[in-house]
Enzyme design. Structure first.
Site, mmCIF file in Angstrom:
data_model
loop_
_atom_site.group_PDB
_atom_site.id
_atom_site.type_symbol
_atom_site.label_atom_id
_atom_site.label_comp_id
_atom_site.label_asym_id
_atom_site.label_seq_id
_atom_site.Cartn_x
_atom_site.Cartn_y
_atom_site.Cartn_z
ATOM 1 N N ALA A 69 0.727 -1.266 0.117
ATOM 2 C CA ALA A 69 -0.057 0.073 -0.114
ATOM 3 C C ALA A 69 0.936 1.320 0.021
ATOM 4 O O ALA A 69 1.993 1.327 0.711
ATOM 5 C CB ALA A 69 -0.752 0.116 1.286
ATOM 6 N N HIS A 70 0.373 2.166 -0.797
ATOM 7 C CA HIS A 70 1.187 3.516 -0.732
ATOM 8 C C HIS A 70 0.505 4.662 -1.620
ATOM 9 O O HIS A 70 -0.523 4.264 -2.048
ATOM 10 C CB HIS A 70 2.598 3.280 -1.634
ATOM 11 C CG HIS A 70 2.245 2.900 -3.198
ATOM 12 N ND1 HIS A 70 1.956 1.233 -3.312
ATOM 13 C CD2 HIS A 70 2.019 3.502 -4.180
ATOM 14 C CE1 HIS A 70 1.940 1.367 -4.894
ATOM 15 N NE2 HIS A 70 1.695 2.488 -5.393
ATOM 16 N N SER A 71 0.902 5.963 -1.521
ATOM 17 C CA SER A 71 0.399 6.798 -2.362
ATOM 18 C C SER A 71 1.629 7.433 -2.788
ATOM 19 O O SER A 71 2.619 7.113 -2.638
ATOM 20 C CB SER A 71 -0.213 7.959 -1.590
ATOM 21 O OG SER A 71 -0.970 9.061 -2.319
#
Length: 148
Positions: A69-71
């Site tokens: 998960a990341h942005s």
């Protein structure tokens, strides 16, 4: 093999084992909350990680049972780093090839290049079935830290 970059990427308070996630958004939020707790990102970055999932779907479910998960890099990232959450019960992310997810790794980076070496080490680590099984079956954070 010691993972020098990974050992630094996982700061204090960045690992949680046997967490309870209500759904995929909550699982991503938990990984983001650890990035915040470890001083790597702000709560706004954690929210942005959930928004990426809601907007783009579960493309970051990389392998059976594993999500990264990341942005995007932003002013809400204080330093490049990782978090790791093992889930007490796997969660469906709606990725038919790799569901359900039991391991959520959160990632934040200060720019597009700063995390590449970290990702190389992480890829190597996650390519080893025995190591992945050790991560998934860990009952405390020290067991995970010993892998690095």
């Amino acid at each position: 093999m010691p993972f020098l970059i990974l050992s630094q990427a996982f700061a204090e308070h960045s690992i949680q084992v046997l967490a309870v996630a209500l759904d995929r958004e909550h699982a991503v939020q938990l990984s983001g909350d650890l990035l915040v707790a470890s001083g790597r990102a702000t709560p706004e970055y954690s929210t942005a990680m959930v928004e990426v999932l809601e907007t783009h779907g579960p493309y970051f479910v990389l392998a059976p049972g594993i999500a990264l998960a990341h942005s995007k890099p932003s002013e809400h990232v204080m330093s490049t780093g990782l978090s790791l959450v093992t889930l007490a019960e796997p969660v469906v992310f709606e990725n038919a090839a790799n569901d359900p997810v039991k391991l959520v790794i959160g990632m934040c980076a200060i720019d597009h290049d700063s995390h590449l070496e970290m990702l190389k080490e992480l890829s190597f680590l996650l390519s080893d079935v025995q190591t992945v099984n050790s991560l998934l079956n860990a009952v405390d954070t020290e067991q995970i830290r010993e892998l690095f």
